[in-house]
Design a protein around this motif. Structure first.
Motif, PDB file in Angstrom:
ATOM      1  N   ASP A  77      39.122  50.041  37.210  1.00 51.32           N
ATOM      2  CA  ASP A  77      39.915  49.091  38.015  1.00 51.32           C
ATOM      3  C   ASP A  77      38.955  48.171  38.772  1.00 51.32           C
ATOM      4  O   ASP A  77      39.142  46.956  38.835  1.00 51.32           O
ATOM      5  CB  ASP A  77      40.776  49.815  39.063  1.00 51.32           C
ATOM      6  CG  ASP A  77      41.878  50.692  38.476  1.00 51.32           C
ATOM      7  OD1 ASP A  77      42.231  50.490  37.301  1.00 51.32           O
ATOM      8  OD2 ASP A  77      42.377  51.577  39.207  1.00 51.32           O
ATOM      9  N   ASP A  78      37.934  48.808  39.362  1.00 49.65           N
ATOM     10  CA  ASP A  78      36.966  48.077  40.171  1.00 49.65           C
ATOM     11  C   ASP A  78      36.107  47.170  39.285  1.00 49.65           C
ATOM     12  O   ASP A  78      35.851  46.009  39.613  1.00 49.65           O
ATOM     13  CB  ASP A  78      36.102  49.095  40.913  1.00 49.65           C
ATOM     14  CG  ASP A  78      35.170  48.448  41.923  1.00 49.65           C
ATOM     15  OD1 ASP A  78      35.613  47.501  42.604  1.00 49.65           O
ATOM     16  OD2 ASP A  78      34.009  48.881  42.032  1.00 49.65           O
ATOM     17  N   LYS A  81      38.175  44.366  38.066  1.00 52.33           N
ATOM     18  CA  LYS A  81      38.796  43.703  39.227  1.00 52.33           C
ATOM     19  C   LYS A  81      40.295  43.535  39.026  1.00 52.33           C
ATOM     20  O   LYS A  81      40.856  42.446  39.150  1.00 52.33           O
ATOM     21  CB  LYS A  81      38.130  42.351  39.487  1.00 52.33           C
ATOM     22  CG  LYS A  81      36.611  42.445  39.649  1.00 52.33           C
ATOM     23  CD  LYS A  81      35.978  41.068  39.718  1.00 52.33           C
ATOM     24  CE  LYS A  81      34.470  41.097  39.738  1.00 52.33           C
ATOM     25  NZ  LYS A  81      33.836  41.436  38.472  1.00 52.33           N
ATOM     26  N   GLU A  83      44.115  45.348  39.864  1.00 52.87           N
ATOM     27  CA  GLU A  83      44.857  46.318  40.664  1.00 52.87           C
ATOM     28  C   GLU A  83      46.010  46.862  39.808  1.00 52.87           C
ATOM     29  O   GLU A  83      46.804  46.101  39.271  1.00 52.87           O
ATOM     30  CB  GLU A  83      45.398  45.563  41.891  1.00 52.87           C
ATOM     31  CG  GLU A  83      46.033  46.401  42.948  1.00 52.87           C
ATOM     32  CD  GLU A  83      45.054  47.198  43.800  1.00 52.87           C
ATOM     33  OE1 GLU A  83      43.833  47.029  43.650  1.00 52.87           O
ATOM     34  OE2 GLU A  83      45.561  48.009  44.601  1.00 52.87           O
ATOM     35  N   ARG A 261      32.169  51.941  47.295  1.00 53.95           N
ATOM     36  CA  ARG A 261      31.303  50.871  46.780  1.00 53.95           C
ATOM     37  C   ARG A 261      29.936  50.873  47.474  1.00 53.95           C
ATOM     38  O   ARG A 261      28.968  50.348  46.953  1.00 53.95           O
ATOM     39  CB  ARG A 261      31.976  49.516  46.948  1.00 53.95           C
ATOM     40  CG  ARG A 261      33.106  49.305  45.963  1.00 53.95           C
ATOM     41  CD  ARG A 261      33.703  47.917  46.074  1.00 53.95           C
ATOM     42  NE  ARG A 261      34.907  47.818  45.277  1.00 53.95           N
ATOM     43  CZ  ARG A 261      36.119  48.066  45.750  1.00 53.95           C
ATOM     44  NH1 ARG A 261      36.279  48.426  47.010  1.00 53.95           N
ATOM     45  NH2 ARG A 261      37.170  47.958  44.962  1.00 53.95           N
ATOM     46  N   GLU A 375      39.513  39.235  34.801  1.00 56.28           N
ATOM     47  CA  GLU A 375      38.208  38.865  35.359  1.00 56.28           C
ATOM     48  C   GLU A 375      37.076  39.399  34.485  1.00 56.28           C
ATOM     49  O   GLU A 375      37.254  40.346  33.739  1.00 56.28           O
ATOM     50  CB  GLU A 375      38.053  39.459  36.763  1.00 56.28           C
ATOM     51  CG  GLU A 375      39.131  39.078  37.748  1.00 56.28           C
ATOM     52  CD  GLU A 375      38.975  37.656  38.251  1.00 56.28           C
ATOM     53  OE1 GLU A 375      37.828  37.247  38.470  1.00 56.28           O
ATOM     54  OE2 GLU A 375      40.004  36.973  38.390  1.00 56.28           O
ATOM     55  N   GLY A 380      31.403  48.515  38.546  1.00 56.81           N
ATOM     56  CA  GLY A 380      32.601  49.260  38.935  1.00 56.81           C
ATOM     57  C   GLY A 380      32.221  50.626  39.473  1.00 56.81           C
ATOM     58  O   GLY A 380      31.424  51.337  38.865  1.00 56.81           O
TER      59      GLY A 380
END
Lengths: 486, 323
Positions: A77-78, A81, A83, A261, A375, A380
């Motif tokens: 997800d990270d 990018k 959600e 992060r 994106e 991540g």
């Protein structure tokens, strides 16, 4: 000089080994827990497509595949990018709590529990599921087996496979809950709450009402004052799926609270030549060797650490049990390694209550479970609380999402330094003047078993005894005694 | 009649195979009725010397999972082979190397260098590495050696039967165990599971056209898959056509494509090459530049896509240390 070797013990992937060195008087000079295996996942993730990471990394562990699958999915997800829709997050968290309940239950009833339910120095042939059947009755064990089977079935409904699931994708899950599946999930959640209550009652009746056990839990042989780490929600309550990482010091004061992060600012790893495992420590304190206390960067994760690092549980029944826990044990934080078992049962209650909260929410039935990434991926980082503690996955990719670098902070690794301390201290405290018997050795094992280190097998073993052979040699390396456990 | 003697052992594995064995649940009691389990590190006392003491050939069947990664694994499976009448490779790691064999594309040195020096959290300016012999506070300690490659079981010892899957299903596990215990032995080298491709048991098989032709390829995160339509027709690579059936299409029921864990169908020795040739044949792009562009933009990972579980079988991928 004599040496006692406990080899093998079962552990995460392969075997573990405890070496105990005695002095001339038969007292412990040093006890060491070694980890003898490496597979190199971080290296061979390089070159793979990122969306494959949740499936590849679940193969790190077949006992906690859901933890790796979920940490990897959140890292995606990270990375991309994106959600996930609310329903997707809820399905993930629901399935994750099913897994936590199932995994904790097995540890309590089959692996760790027998030490208390049957007794730490009970006959070795009783200190397992067979003993539990005698003590609690066949119906109780049947209930455990049937409930486990039902919970594992939910994992299959949601994740395709129970072991090594396939539901996690960046931005969501592979499929929504069908109406039929939802009904089964709802019914099993209800049973899950009853099951967790039943486990707590067993803990209370057998362990907490026994002064000797409470004394054992509180004893110095099993005590280490370290830092504690765990995921917390906005109210600093325990959360398995999401939140910020909170660290408290040995006095219980907040030492750090950070988004995963930024984990590189807080966590570092130490290498030793006598074991394949890397030892994590708090960067802000530093590596001071295998010692506890505030000056040492050694910290702990998993149930007790999660409770110590939080202010409470987010569900009502679990929160009452949380308060009772600290009241009986004399305030926060609790440094008693054996209290991990108690904390684990409180977490079972939370997991079951959380399952019910999520499944009762109509939003979980929404068919909107995917947002496609748009994106460019680059870095991540994802985190979950595995049953055995904080688990971090970190991937760096090129613009197409091909992995260039990976770093994994695996749950049990976070406890590995404290486990070395625990085994050493328990051995020193329990082995005196050369007196060693099976009961004492079991109590040495209890020092690391409490962490539920991800013994890929032992966690799911029948009858649940750790395989154990102890050989004692004299100073000329002659075998003078052998203790075996069947 | 004496009960059969069964041994379970694990090498470089994740514990998922043990889960599959424990998931036998009530069948586990049938197994204990029919056989004495003489070795099972998960459940009972275990010692190498105990096995050494047994007469050669005295174990009826040794069921071994995990790939051969450490020196200890190699020694143990050779010992078990000598002591056992039959040896069964259980799960994809023992069968084909499994996912940990993806490490074979890297040198041992680079794996160690990354794990103990280069990983972003590692703080090791002295360049310490795990050593086969080392000491800690005056205590001499030993570790098993990390071998150059991860090998499937049959590269180290002779294997009689294979139970595929990552992990195998409890149903296939029981089918194999009961067949062996009842003495109804299949031909040597038999792989349990279906003898046909997964497509034949796939719930989406009816929607699979006679001839598949792909104009483009999509990676699973780039598409919301229609759960009612063959994934190949949606442009997603599904290993179903080149993978042995028997798993009941669990991943497909999870709305994700097959990744090939049951290995190749009968008659195919290397699943990775078969998969590459199959997918090459269904891609409908004649123009080389267009094809190159697709491969470049897509970020193709042939090892991970086509040989995810079988790289241990592919000796051409074994990276040697540069000297």
């Amino acid at each position: 000089m004599r040496e006692v070797v406990i080899d093998p013990i079962t552990r995460l992937e392969g075997h573990g080994k405890i070496v105990i060195k005695l002095d001339e008087n038969g007292n412990v000079q040093k006890a060491i827990l070694q980890v003898p295996e490496l597979r190199g996942f971080e290296k061979f993730l390089v070159g793979r497509t990122a969306e494959d990471a949740p499936q590849i990394t679940s193969r790190i562990c077949g006992v906690c595949p859901w933890a790796h699958h979920m940490a990897a999915t959140k890292a995606l997800d990270d990375l991309f990018k994106v959600e996930p829709p609310l329903a997707a997050k809820m399905i993930r968290e629901f399935a994750y709590n099913v897994f936590m309940l199932e995994d904790h239950a097995l540890h309590f009833f089959v692996l760790g529990g027998p030490d208390f339910i049957v007794g730490p120095t009970a006959a070795k042939e009783e200190r397992n599921l067979v003993g539990i059947i005698k003590k609690l009755g066949a119906d109780v064990v049947k209930n455990v087996i049937i409930t486990r089977k039902k919970l594992r079935y939910l994992e299959q409904l949601i994740g395709g496979k129970i072991t090594h699931p396939v539901l996690g994708l960046p931005g969501g899950v592979a499929k929504p809950l069908s109406d039929e599946d939802w009904k089964i999930c709802f019914d099993t959640s209800k049973e899950g709450i009853e099951f967790a209550k039943f486990a707590y009652k067993a803990l209370k009746d057998i362990v907490l009402s026994n002064d000797q056990y409470v004394e054992l839990i509180k004893s110095d042989a099993y005590t280490h004052k370290t830092y504690y780490m765990g995921l917390v929600d906005d109210n600093n309550n325990v959360n398995f799926y999401d939140g910020k990482i909170r660290v408290v010091d040995p006095e219980g004061r907040e030492f750090a609270k950070f988004d995963v992060r930024n984990y590189l600012d807080h966590i570092a790893e130490h290498v030793e030549p006598w074991t394949y495992v890397r030892f994590t420590y708090l960067k802000g304190v530093g590596w001071k060797g295998f010692v506890d206390g505030k000056e040492s960067g050694i910290y702990s994760v998993a149930p007790l650490a999660r409770l110590n690092a939080s202010n409470g549980m987010a569900t009502p029944m679990a929160n009452e049990l949380y308060k009772e826990f600290y009241q009986v044990m004399g305030g926060k934080p609790i440094h008693s390694t054996l209290a991990f078992h108690w904390a684990r049962v409180i977490e079972m209650v939370y997991a079951a209550e959380r399952m019910m909260e999520l499944i009762e929410n109509p939003e979980i039935r929404s068919k909107d479970v995917r947002n496609l990434p748009k994106e460019r991926p680059d870095v991540g980082i994802g985190v979950v609380e595995a049953p055995r503690g904080t688990l971090i996955h970190h991937y760096e990719t090129d613009e197409r999402g091909i992995i260039k670098r990976a770093n994994l902070i695996v749950a049990t690794q976070n406890n590995s330094a404290r486990m070395v301390l625990s085994v050493d201290k328990a051995a020193r405290s329990l082995i005196k003047n050369g007196k060693i018997d099976d009961g004492i050795l079991n109590m040495v094992e209890m020092a690391f078993r409490a962490y539920d280190p991800c013994h890929a097998c032992a966690t799911h073993s029948l009858p649940g005894s750790m395989p154990l052979i102890v050989r004692i040699y004299d100073s000329d390396d002659n075998l003078i005694k052998e203790i075996r456990r069947d | 009649m004496p009960k059969a003697k069964v041994a379970f052992y694990w090498c470089a594995s994740c514990g998922g195979c043990e889960e599959a064995q424990v998931d036998l649940a009530d069948k586990l009691f049938d197994l204990v009725e029919a056989a004495d389990i003489v070795l099972w590190p998960v459940a009972m006392d275990f010692k190498r010397e105990d096995v050494e003491r047994m007469p050669d050939g005295s174990i009826d069947v040794a069921i071994i999972n995990g790939g051969i990664r450490m020196s200890e694994h190699e020694e143990m499976v050779k010992l078990l082979r000598r002591k056992s009448k039959l040896v069964v490779a259980y799960g994809s790691c023992a069968h084909m190397g499994g996912i940990p064999a993806l490490a074979n594309a890297y040198t041992k040195e680079s794996i160690f260098k990354y794990a103990y020096e280069e990983a972003p959290t590692v703080n090791n300016p002295e360049g310490r590495r795990p050593e086969v012999r080392a000491s800690f506070d005056g205590v001499e300690l030993e570790l098993p050696a990390f071998l150059d490659y991860l090998k499937p079981l049959d590269e180290v010892v002779e294997v009689d039967y294979y139970i595929p899957g990552c992990p195998p299903t409890p149903e296939i596990t029981w089918e194999a165990i009961s067949s062996i215990l009842s003495g109804k032995l299949p031909p040597k080298g038999h792989v349990f599971g279906s003898d046909r491709a997964l497509c034949y048991e796939c719930p989406l098989n009816e929607t699979k056209p006679e001839k598949i032709s792909l104009d483009t390829i999509k990676r699973p995160h780039q598409i919301v898959l229609d759960p009612n339509k063959c994934y190949l027709t949606q442009g997603v690579l599904c290993m179903g056509p080149v993978t042995r059936g028997g798993c009941k299409a669990l991943c497909i029921k999870g709305n994700m494509p097959c990744t090939g864990c049951f290995g190749p169908v009968d008659g195919v020795s290397y699943q990775g090459a078969k998969a590459l040739s199959f997918f090459s044949s269904i891609i409908n792009i004649d123009d080389e530049n267009t094809f190159r562009k697709l491969v470049e933009e897509l970020g193709v990972d042939p090892l991970g896509w086509f040989a995810k579980y079988c790289l241990g079988k592919g000796t051409i991928y074994r990276k040697k240390e540069e000297r």
